[in-house]
Each structure stands twice: as structure tokens, then as C-alpha cells.
Design a protein around this motif. Structure first.
Motif, mmCIF file in Angstrom:
data_model
loop_
_atom_site.group_PDB
_atom_site.id
_atom_site.type_symbol
_atom_site.label_atom_id
_atom_site.label_comp_id
_atom_site.label_asym_id
_atom_site.label_seq_id
_atom_site.Cartn_x
_atom_site.Cartn_y
_atom_site.Cartn_z
ATOM 1 N N TRP A 65 -5.706 -1.880 -9.545
ATOM 2 C CA TRP A 65 -5.475 -3.244 -10.025
ATOM 3 C C TRP A 65 -4.331 -3.878 -9.238
ATOM 4 O O TRP A 65 -3.433 -3.177 -8.746
ATOM 5 C CB TRP A 65 -5.156 -3.238 -11.514
ATOM 6 C CG TRP A 65 -6.349 -2.947 -12.385
ATOM 7 C CD1 TRP A 65 -7.534 -2.402 -11.995
ATOM 8 C CD2 TRP A 65 -6.454 -3.181 -13.787
ATOM 9 N NE1 TRP A 65 -8.373 -2.271 -13.075
ATOM 10 C CE2 TRP A 65 -7.738 -2.746 -14.189
ATOM 11 C CE3 TRP A 65 -5.589 -3.693 -14.748
ATOM 12 C CZ2 TRP A 65 -8.175 -2.820 -15.507
ATOM 13 C CZ3 TRP A 65 -6.026 -3.775 -16.067
ATOM 14 C CH2 TRP A 65 -7.303 -3.355 -16.438
ATOM 15 N N PRO A 66 -4.303 -5.205 -9.132
ATOM 16 C CA PRO A 66 -3.276 -5.878 -8.330
ATOM 17 C C PRO A 66 -1.854 -5.583 -8.805
ATOM 18 O O PRO A 66 -1.572 -5.564 -10.006
ATOM 19 C CB PRO A 66 -3.600 -7.367 -8.526
ATOM 20 C CG PRO A 66 -5.051 -7.391 -8.862
ATOM 21 C CD PRO A 66 -5.296 -6.158 -9.674
ATOM 22 N N LYS A 67 -0.987 -5.377 -7.868
ATOM 23 C CA LYS A 67 0.402 -5.050 -8.157
ATOM 24 C C LYS A 67 1.125 -6.207 -8.846
ATOM 25 O O LYS A 67 2.058 -5.997 -9.628
ATOM 26 C CB LYS A 67 1.109 -4.690 -6.850
ATOM 27 C CG LYS A 67 2.237 -3.683 -6.997
ATOM 28 C CD LYS A 67 2.728 -3.239 -5.641
ATOM 29 C CE LYS A 67 3.791 -2.161 -5.763
ATOM 30 N NZ LYS A 67 3.302 -0.930 -6.391
ATOM 31 N N GLU A 68 0.687 -7.421 -8.591
ATOM 32 C CA GLU A 68 1.363 -8.594 -9.155
ATOM 33 C C GLU A 68 1.273 -8.639 -10.677
ATOM 34 O O GLU A 68 2.077 -9.311 -11.333
ATOM 35 C CB GLU A 68 0.776 -9.875 -8.573
ATOM 36 C CG GLU A 68 -0.696 -10.086 -8.886
ATOM 37 C CD GLU A 68 -1.270 -11.279 -8.149
ATOM 38 O OE1 GLU A 68 -0.835 -12.416 -8.449
ATOM 39 O OE2 GLU A 68 -2.131 -11.078 -7.277
ATOM 40 N N TYR A 69 0.302 -7.928 -11.251
ATOM 41 C CA TYR A 69 0.183 -7.896 -12.710
ATOM 42 C C TYR A 69 0.691 -6.575 -13.301
ATOM 43 O O TYR A 69 0.622 -6.365 -14.507
ATOM 44 C CB TYR A 69 -1.272 -8.114 -13.122
ATOM 45 C CG TYR A 69 -1.841 -9.412 -12.606
ATOM 46 C CD1 TYR A 69 -1.321 -10.636 -13.009
ATOM 47 C CD2 TYR A 69 -2.885 -9.413 -11.680
ATOM 48 C CE1 TYR A 69 -1.830 -11.832 -12.524
ATOM 49 C CE2 TYR A 69 -3.396 -10.601 -11.189
ATOM 50 C CZ TYR A 69 -2.869 -11.804 -11.608
ATOM 51 O OH TYR A 69 -3.368 -12.991 -11.123
ATOM 52 N N GLY A 70 1.156 -5.684 -12.438
ATOM 53 C CA GLY A 70 1.657 -4.396 -12.905
ATOM 54 C C GLY A 70 0.780 -3.222 -12.536
ATOM 55 O O GLY A 70 1.111 -2.069 -12.847
ATOM 56 N N GLY A 71 -0.353 -3.485 -11.885
ATOM 57 C CA GLY A 71 -1.243 -2.413 -11.462
ATOM 58 C C GLY A 71 -0.671 -1.660 -10.267
ATOM 59 O O GLY A 71 0.398 -1.986 -9.747
ATOM 60 N N GLY A 72 -1.392 -0.638 -9.828
ATOM 61 C CA GLY A 72 -0.897 0.201 -8.744
ATOM 62 C C GLY A 72 -1.015 -0.412 -7.371
ATOM 63 O O GLY A 72 -0.271 -0.056 -6.458
ATOM 64 N N GLY A 73 -1.974 -1.327 -7.196
ATOM 65 C CA GLY A 73 -2.160 -1.949 -5.890
ATOM 66 C C GLY A 73 -2.619 -0.988 -4.815
ATOM 67 O O GLY A 73 -2.438 -1.253 -3.618
ATOM 68 N N LEU A 74 -3.230 0.136 -5.212
ATOM 69 C CA LEU A 74 -3.654 1.137 -4.238
ATOM 70 C C LEU A 74 -5.024 0.810 -3.669
ATOM 71 O O LEU A 74 -5.841 0.143 -4.303
ATOM 72 C CB LEU A 74 -3.700 2.522 -4.881
ATOM 73 C CG LEU A 74 -2.427 3.055 -5.526
ATOM 74 C CD1 LEU A 74 -2.664 4.465 -6.048
ATOM 75 C CD2 LEU A 74 -1.260 3.032 -4.547
ATOM 76 N N SER A 75 -5.289 1.321 -2.486
ATOM 77 C CA SER A 75 -6.630 1.250 -1.925
ATOM 78 C C SER A 75 -7.499 2.279 -2.639
ATOM 79 O O SER A 75 -6.995 3.165 -3.342
ATOM 80 C CB SER A 75 -6.601 1.548 -0.422
ATOM 81 O OG SER A 75 -6.253 2.917 -0.207
ATOM 82 N N ARG A 76 -8.797 2.192 -2.452
ATOM 83 C CA ARG A 76 -9.703 3.175 -3.070
ATOM 84 C C ARG A 76 -9.409 4.579 -2.559
ATOM 85 O O ARG A 76 -9.447 5.552 -3.314
ATOM 86 C CB ARG A 76 -11.158 2.785 -2.787
ATOM 87 C CG ARG A 76 -11.578 1.487 -3.430
ATOM 88 C CD ARG A 76 -13.088 1.291 -3.357
ATOM 89 N NE ARG A 76 -13.580 1.228 -1.993
ATOM 90 C CZ ARG A 76 -13.671 0.102 -1.291
ATOM 91 N NH1 ARG A 76 -13.261 -1.038 -1.811
ATOM 92 N NH2 ARG A 76 -14.171 0.107 -0.066
ATOM 93 N N ALA A 77 -9.109 4.677 -1.272
ATOM 94 C CA ALA A 77 -8.811 5.989 -0.698
ATOM 95 C C ALA A 77 -7.535 6.569 -1.295
ATOM 96 O O ALA A 77 -7.450 7.762 -1.590
ATOM 97 C CB ALA A 77 -8.696 5.887 0.827
ATOM 98 N N GLU A 78 -6.533 5.714 -1.468
ATOM 99 C CA GLU A 78 -5.276 6.171 -2.072
ATOM 100 C C GLU A 78 -5.494 6.576 -3.527
ATOM 101 O O GLU A 78 -4.927 7.575 -3.995
ATOM 102 C CB GLU A 78 -4.225 5.076 -1.976
ATOM 103 C CG GLU A 78 -3.712 4.853 -0.563
ATOM 104 C CD GLU A 78 -2.846 3.609 -0.461
ATOM 105 O OE1 GLU A 78 -1.967 3.572 0.427
ATOM 106 O OE2 GLU A 78 -3.057 2.671 -1.259
ATOM 107 N N ALA A 79 -6.296 5.821 -4.249
ATOM 108 C CA ALA A 79 -6.583 6.156 -5.649
ATOM 109 C C ALA A 79 -7.285 7.504 -5.750
ATOM 110 O O ALA A 79 -7.029 8.290 -6.673
ATOM 111 C CB ALA A 79 -7.437 5.065 -6.292
ATOM 112 N N LYS A 80 -8.148 7.786 -4.794
ATOM 113 C CA LYS A 80 -8.827 9.079 -4.775
ATOM 114 C C LYS A 80 -7.836 10.208 -4.527
ATOM 115 O O LYS A 80 -7.891 11.261 -5.171
ATOM 116 C CB LYS A 80 -9.916 9.083 -3.699
ATOM 117 C CG LYS A 80 -10.710 10.385 -3.648
ATOM 118 C CD LYS A 80 -11.788 10.331 -2.574
ATOM 119 C CE LYS A 80 -12.565 11.632 -2.521
ATOM 120 N NZ LYS A 80 -13.591 11.619 -1.438
ATOM 121 N N VAL A 81 -6.909 9.990 -3.607
ATOM 122 C CA VAL A 81 -5.872 10.985 -3.335
ATOM 123 C C VAL A 81 -5.026 11.209 -4.582
ATOM 124 O O VAL A 81 -4.695 12.354 -4.932
ATOM 125 C CB VAL A 81 -4.989 10.540 -2.151
ATOM 126 C CG1 VAL A 81 -3.734 11.400 -2.058
ATOM 127 C CG2 VAL A 81 -5.773 10.611 -0.849
#
Length: 403
Positions: A65-81
Motif C-alpha cells: 500500500w502507498p507509503k503516504e497513507y502509512g502502508g509499506g510502499g514496497l514493490s511486489r518483489a520486496e513484499a515477497k522477500v
């Protein structure tokens, strides 16, 4: 956001590993039941609360989710890691539910900036729980016939009516709710309101299911005041928003059905393990009952094909802006796979799979029969199998209406 590989991902993996080492309580390792306490509507231990708050502040409970709202702002690849590193230390995300799976993604697509900033932080922190006000006693499969009415009172709507099968309503803080704002039109007379479940006039009554649990409720609205700024989407334009949310819901339910069972809290053996333990094995070590062995094999093949297709559909959804109407196919298939799995489990257990309570049955045996009964709802919730087949017919295959 682009997906990066190579050195960039390895750098992120090291960062994630170090952050988990510093923030994940070792006492919770592989204790998933304790980690998910709040998500399961149970009191949190201090360690579980600290873990949820740390993950929420980092934004990694909603990693992409977007970092501007408090989400992680990660790419899909980063989220998988991140998921891989969490699994390695026995960590699970205690942040989820309808706010993360259904409402949040829809809010990100359709919500105003004001609504996003008001409601996304509570979801991301795992602090605000949401329930869904869709079905009504007289409006299930034909959802657009709903009659809960929101009367325009100038600075607020006055809501009267009732909903049924509102999952988790007895624990929810907020409800995203379909209401009628124009009685002269059907689909074009529906709006989408965000209702405070603690507001005066909201009454919740849990429904006891055949398996003894009460995950669903009746919800009654009597002269409930809803501020005008809690209108989600355009006035009388709620049906479009509702359909998009249903795509996220079907996709989420389908994903949960392939590898496990909704509401299951007891670790269960695989069907082959159960069959070998209860039915026995032949001289080659195979399940002794040849017919049962054949049907279990067919089920395992179907489930494997389903999970691979789900993975492919998920990859396609990420590249095309989220789930499509094809989610109806996966929801239909997932319900069928889950129900077959539970029926085969009980058949393998024989008489030991028929217990309800008392001595003579293990915890797993008692859970098996209750899980089987609960799975009967898999072909109803998130749109009945019949409705999902209609969606596939019309919106995926493009077939004409029958004459």
C-alpha cells in the motif's frame, strides 16, 4: 512500483531480516494463534500487541500500500522477500480482515483523499475492524433489490433497515454498507455509506451456525445518523463501487480456500495422513481402500491445479490493476475444492469423524466435523456459486442471456 531484483533485493532482504530481529518477539515464533489474537477477536498478550503495533507503524502489515497513507510502499518483489523472511522466523501478520482484504483496496481505487486519510491509517495499524453491510433478509442473490434506506436530512443521512450475514459485526468498529437513496431506481438508486458501528440505533445479533460458531450476524439500523462526508463514491453510484469490492472479496475467499479452511483454528493432518491413520495401508504402504485412494488422488490433483491457477491469476491481477471478473471462477472452484476436502477428511475418519463433544474424540476429530459443516457456507458467501457462474457466463465468456 517497479519490481527490482539482484543486489537491490538482497539489500532489502538484509534490512528486513535486521528489522525482524529487532522487532519480532521471539516468544511468538511459530505461535500463530497468539500472533493473530486481535484478528481473531481475542485479547492480545503484551508481546502480540507490541508485534502488531511495530508491524503497523512500519507499514508492513499492508506492504504494497502507498507509503503516504502509512502502508509499506514496497514493490511486489520486496513484499515477497518480506514474506519469506517472516516465514523464516515464524512470524505472521496480525493485520488483516475485511479492512485489508476488501475495503482498503477499494478505498484506494475509489475513495476521496479525505476518506483515504481518515480510514486507511486505522486499517494499516490493525486497530479498526470493518464489517460488510450487503445482504438483507429479502435481498441475497438479488442484492440490488436491497431496501435499507438512507434518507437525506441535509447534513446527514438517516438510515433505517437491516442486514444479514454481516461477518464479524459483533466485533466491528465500522461498516461499509449499501443503502438505497432513490426508491425509483434499482441499481442506480444505491449508495455506499461508511457507518460507525457504535452509533446510536445500531443493533447486532450474532447468528449461531450449524457448526456451533457465530461468525455472522444480523445488523439492524434504526434512525442511525451518518454524516454526509461518509458517503463513499457518488450519490446513487454505490453499485459500481460495490461490484469492485466484490471482486476483491471473491479473490480473497478463493485464495483462502485452496490451502486451508475459513475459520479453522486447529492444525489438521493432510487427507492422505488421516486416511492412512484411520483406514490403514496395504502391503505397499498405500491407503488400503482403493476407491478412497482414487478419490483422494483426484482431489489432490484438483487442488494443485487450483492453487497453480490462483498463483497465475494473482500475477495477472498485479499487472492489470487488481482482480477481474475471473475471480468469480476461482471463488466457485475454491468452494468446490474446499468442500470436497472436508467431506473426504470425515469419510477417512469414519465414526471418529462424527463426534460433536465429549470423551472419545480428539481435538482434531471434533474440529473436522465442525469444519466440514462450516464449509457448506463456502458456496454461499462472497456470492453464491450460482451467481458466480452467471458472472462467468456473462462477463468472462460473453454469453447472451437465456431466452
Amino acid at each position: 512500483m517497479a519490481d527490482f531484483g539482484g543486489a537491490d533485493l538482497e539489500t532489502f532482504r538484509s534490512e528486513a531480516r535486521e528489522w525482524l530481529k529487532a522487532n519480532f518477539p521471539k516468544a511468538l515464533a511459530h505461535d500463530y494463534d497468539t500472533q493473530l489474537a486481535k484478528l481473531q477477536a481475542r485479547p492480545e498478550t503484551p508481546e502480540a500487541k507490541a508485534w502488531r503495533e511495530a508491524l503497523g507503524k512500519k507499514g508492513w502489515g499492508t506492504p504494497t500500500w502507498p507509503k503516504e497513507y502509512g502502508g509499506g510502499g514496497l514493490s511486489r518483489a520486496e513484499a515477497k522477500v518480506l514474506a519469506e523472511e517472516m516465514a523464516a522466523v515464524g512470524a505472521r501478520s496480525p493485520i488483516g480482515g475485511m479492512g485489508v482484504a476488501f475495503f482498503g483496496p477499494t478505498l484506494l481505487e475509489y475513495g476521496s483523499e479525505e476518506l483515504k486519510r481518515e480510514h486507511l491509517p486505522g486499517i494499516i495499524m490493525g486497530e479498526v475492524w470493518w464489517c460488510q453491510g450487503y445482504s438483507e433478509p429479502g435481498s441475497g442473490s438479488d442484492l440490488a433489490s436491497l431496501q435499507t434506506f438512507a434518507e437525506d436530512k441535509g447534513d446527514h443521512f438517516l438510515v433505517n433497515g437491516s442486514k444479514v450475514w454481516t461477518s464479524g459485526a459483533q466485533h466491528a468498529d465500522r461498516c461499509y454498507c449499501l443503502v438505497r437513496t432513490d426508491k425509483a431506481k434499482k441499481h442506480e438508486g444505491i449508495s455506499f455509506l461508511l457507518i460507525d458501528m457504535k452509533a446510536q440505533g445500531v443493533e447486532v445479533r450474532p447468528i449461531k451456525l450449524i457448526n456451533g460458531t457465530s461468525p455472522f450476524c444480523e445488523t439492524f439500523f434504526t434512525n442511525v445518523k451518518v454524516p454526509k462526508d461518509q458517503l463513499f463514491g457518488p450519490l446513487n453510484g454505490g453499485w459500481t463501487v460495490a461490484k469492485r469490492l466484490m471482486q476483491f472479496e471473491r479473490d480473497s475467499i478463493a485464495g483462502s480456500l485452496g490451502g486451508g479452511n475459513i475459520g479453522q483454528t486447529v492444525a489438521m493432518p493432510t487427507i492422505p495422513e488421516a486416511a492412512k491413520a484411520y483406514v490403514g495401508v496395504d502391503e505397499t504402504g498405500r491407503i488400503a481402500d482403493a476407491d478412497l485412494r482414487r478419490r483422494i488422488t483426484e482431489h489432490l490433483m484438483d487442488n494443485r491445479a487450483f492453487q497453480l491457477t490462483m498463483r497465475r491469476a494473482a500475477d495477472e491481477a498485479k499487472g492489470s490493476g487488481g482482480p477481474s471478473n475471473a475471480a468469480a471462477i476461482m471463488k466457485y472452484a475454491g468452494a468446490k475444492v474446499a468442500q470436497e476436502r472436508n467431506e473426504l477428511m470425515l469419510e477417512a475418519m469414519g465414526n471418529q469423524g462424527l463426534g460433536w463433544e465429549g470423551e472419545g474424540f480428539t481435538e482434531q476429530e471434533l474440529a473436522a466435523v465442525r469444519t466440514m459443516l462450516r464449509s457448506k457456507a463456502n458456496s454461499i458467501e462472497g456470492g453464491t456459486s450460482e451467481i458466480n457462474l452467471n458472472i462467468v457466463s456473462k462477463r468472462v465468456l460473453g454469453l447472451p442471456d437465456p431466452k
